[in-house]
Design a protein around this motif. Structure first.
Motif, PDB file in Angstrom:
ATOM      1  N   ALA A  20       0.804  -1.217   0.000  1.00 23.68           N
ATOM      2  CA  ALA A  20       0.000   0.000   0.000  1.00 23.68           C
ATOM      3  C   ALA A  20       0.842   1.276   0.000  1.00 23.68           C
ATOM      4  O   ALA A  20       0.395   2.314  -0.489  1.00 23.68           O
ATOM      5  CB  ALA A  20      -0.920  -0.012   1.215  1.00 23.68           C
ATOM      6  N   THR A  24       0.588   5.719  -1.740  1.00 25.62           N
ATOM      7  CA  THR A  24       0.382   6.948  -0.950  1.00 25.62           C
ATOM      8  C   THR A  24       0.739   8.169  -1.807  1.00 25.62           C
ATOM      9  O   THR A  24       0.138   9.223  -1.657  1.00 25.62           O
ATOM     10  CB  THR A  24       1.221   6.956   0.351  1.00 25.62           C
ATOM     11  N   PRO A  29      -4.423   6.379   1.010  1.00 24.69           N
ATOM     12  CA  PRO A  29      -3.742   6.079   2.270  1.00 24.69           C
ATOM     13  C   PRO A  29      -3.404   4.596   2.407  1.00 24.69           C
ATOM     14  O   PRO A  29      -4.127   3.747   1.878  1.00 24.69           O
ATOM     15  CB  PRO A  29      -4.763   6.491   3.340  1.00 24.69           C
ATOM     16  N   ASP A  30      -2.273   4.297   3.082  1.00 21.88           N
ATOM     17  CA  ASP A  30      -1.958   2.893   3.371  1.00 21.88           C
ATOM     18  C   ASP A  30      -2.607   2.506   4.695  1.00 21.88           C
ATOM     19  O   ASP A  30      -3.447   3.250   5.229  1.00 21.88           O
ATOM     20  CB  ASP A  30      -0.436   2.659   3.369  1.00 21.88           C
ATOM     21  N   ILE A  37      -4.633   4.375   7.325  1.00 21.90           N
ATOM     22  CA  ILE A  37      -6.045   4.240   7.703  1.00 21.90           C
ATOM     23  C   ILE A  37      -6.192   3.835   9.173  1.00 21.90           C
ATOM     24  O   ILE A  37      -7.142   4.242   9.842  1.00 21.90           O
ATOM     25  CB  ILE A  37      -6.698   3.158   6.809  1.00 21.90           C
ATOM     26  N   PHE A  66     -12.524   5.158  -0.573  1.00 23.60           N
ATOM     27  CA  PHE A  66     -11.283   4.421  -0.515  1.00 23.60           C
ATOM     28  C   PHE A  66     -11.155   3.516  -1.738  1.00 23.60           C
ATOM     29  O   PHE A  66     -10.127   3.478  -2.389  1.00 23.60           O
ATOM     30  CB  PHE A  66     -11.268   3.621   0.790  1.00 23.60           C
ATOM     31  N   ASN A  98      -1.843  -4.773  -3.396  1.00 27.24           N
ATOM     32  CA  ASN A  98      -2.757  -3.640  -3.540  1.00 27.24           C
ATOM     33  C   ASN A  98      -4.030  -4.022  -4.274  1.00 27.24           C
ATOM     34  O   ASN A  98      -4.051  -4.940  -5.092  1.00 27.24           O
ATOM     35  CB  ASN A  98      -2.042  -2.484  -4.249  1.00 27.24           C
ATOM     36  N   SER A 188       5.789  -1.952   1.694  1.00 25.77           N
ATOM     37  CA  SER A 188       5.002  -2.908   2.483  1.00 25.77           C
ATOM     38  C   SER A 188       5.612  -3.073   3.872  1.00 25.77           C
ATOM     39  O   SER A 188       6.832  -3.162   4.014  1.00 25.77           O
ATOM     40  CB  SER A 188       4.975  -4.282   1.796  1.00 25.77           C
ATOM     41  N   SER A 189       4.737  -3.138   4.879  1.00 23.16           N
ATOM     42  CA  SER A 189       5.214  -3.353   6.246  1.00 23.16           C
ATOM     43  C   SER A 189       5.596  -4.819   6.466  1.00 23.16           C
ATOM     44  O   SER A 189       6.169  -5.161   7.493  1.00 23.16           O
ATOM     45  CB  SER A 189       4.128  -2.946   7.242  1.00 23.16           C
ATOM     46  N   VAL A 192       1.499  -8.649   6.844  1.00 26.16           N
ATOM     47  CA  VAL A 192       0.277  -9.374   6.472  1.00 26.16           C
ATOM     48  C   VAL A 192       0.672 -10.700   5.816  1.00 26.16           C
ATOM     49  O   VAL A 192       1.357 -10.716   4.793  1.00 26.16           O
ATOM     50  CB  VAL A 192      -0.612  -8.537   5.519  1.00 26.16           C
ATOM     51  N   ASN A 214       9.753   3.062   4.458  1.00 23.00           N
ATOM     52  CA  ASN A 214      10.220   4.049   5.439  1.00 23.00           C
ATOM     53  C   ASN A 214       9.905   3.691   6.888  1.00 23.00           C
ATOM     54  O   ASN A 214      10.057   4.522   7.773  1.00 23.00           O
ATOM     55  CB  ASN A 214       9.737   5.462   5.086  1.00 23.00           C
ATOM     56  N   MET A 215       9.424   2.466   7.119  1.00 25.02           N
ATOM     57  CA  MET A 215       9.317   1.953   8.495  1.00 25.02           C
ATOM     58  C   MET A 215      10.014   0.602   8.534  1.00 25.02           C
ATOM     59  O   MET A 215      10.169  -0.046   7.495  1.00 25.02           O
ATOM     60  CB  MET A 215       7.851   1.772   8.893  1.00 25.02           C
ATOM     61  N   ASP A 229      13.192   5.860   1.252  1.00 25.33           N
ATOM     62  CA  ASP A 229      12.249   6.732   0.562  1.00 25.33           C
ATOM     63  C   ASP A 229      11.912   6.244  -0.849  1.00 25.33           C
ATOM     64  O   ASP A 229      12.752   6.271  -1.746  1.00 25.33           O
ATOM     65  CB  ASP A 229      12.862   8.145   0.501  1.00 25.33           C
TER      66      ASP A 229
END
Ligand code: CNA
Length: 244
Positions: A20, A24, A29-30, A37, A66, A98, A188-189, A192, A214-215, A229
């Motif tokens: 997601a 952005t 929004p992701d 979200i 959305f 996505n 992607s974090s 999931v 970026n996380m 980034d």
């Protein structure tokens, strides 16, 4: 970033996994990012299959701003560069979590949608298919879309929490990942599952993992290259590959 360019040029089987975060920059929004979200409402509830059966209005009310406004969203430099790199032979498969159809809108062809797509909807009672446009039309007048033939509840073909992934798509994603000599995760974090297990298949097969997010992600320690980034990385790739 020169090292990433070199890898893209030397690899024979490059697979990207998008999440997601890449959309952005298109104003979508992701879930878990800084403006995600999850900060505003309970996304687990919106995409929970039991909640959907019990209270479909909850999903359709939130999805209006959305999912059912995607016509107004345009692919950004990331989607466009990926489509270009595929056309030029640098990308063999693009796996996406996505559900915003922006890869296809940008021109990518070999897109594996592991969480389904809102381009198709189905009546849960008689299986009649509806297009995205059909359902968007119904939602102009109704809170929840019901089947014109049998009155059954209509559901988008996206995978909700609590549902099995589409087996055909996930098998293709696993095959592509296992064969990859370069696997690039973007936006992607990686929390999931089972989508987050795909990079591990590439690593097990001897592939190199690159992560742009970026996380922190649980697989950062396995990454051969790691960038924060997305905008910066894709400006660089776009400049480099288009200006050859
Ligand atoms: P996620 O868990 O929300 O992770 C997104 C990640 O991207 C976060 O770690 C962000 O920090 C990161 N990020 C956001 N913007 C940038 C940026 N400019 N540069 C670098 N990193 C950035 O999303 P995942 O895809 O990992 O989670 C999977 C879910 C989210 C899937 O089921 C999707 O269907 C679902 N989802 C999809 C969309 C969409 O289709 N556009 C939108 C929201 C959620």
């Amino acid at each position: 970033m020169e090292r990433l360019v070199d890898l893209l040029k030397s690899s024979k089987n490059t697979v990207f996994l998008s999440g997601a975060g890449i959309s952005t920059l298109s104003g979508i929004p992701d879930f878990r990012g800084s403006n995600g979200i999850y900060k505003k409402f309970d996304a687990n509830r919106i995409f929970d299959i039991d909640c959907f059966y019990n209270d479909p209005a909850y999903f359709y009310t939130h999805a209006r701003d959305f999912i059912y406004n995607l016509d107004s969203k345009e692919p950004n430099i990331i989607h466009k560069t990926l489509a270009f790199l595929e056309k030029e032979g640098y990308i063999q498969a693009l796996i996406t979590q996505n559900i915003d159809l922006l890869h296809q809108k940008a021109g990518s062809v070999n897109v594996i949608e592991v969480h389904g797509s809102p381009s198709i909807h189905k009546c849960l009672s008689c299986d009649l298919k509806y297009s995205y446009d059909d359902v968007r039309e119904i939602l102009k007048d109704e809170e929840v879309p019901y089947c014109s033939e049998c009155g059954g509840l209509i559901k988008p073909d996206i995978t909700f929490f609590g549902e099995m992934l589409d087996q055909d798509a996930f098998t293709r994603a696993m095959d592509a990942s296992a064969k990859a000599d370069l696997f690039v995760v973007i936006g992607s974090s990686l929390v999931v599952h089972p989508a987050a297990t795909l990079p591990m298949l590439a690593l097990k097969g001897g592939g190199k993992l690159v992560i742009v997010n970026n996380m922190e992600t649980p697989l950062d320690g396995h990454a051969y290259l790691r960038y924060d980034d997305l905008g910066e990385v894709f400006e660089y790739l776009s400049d480099h590959f288009r200006e050859r």
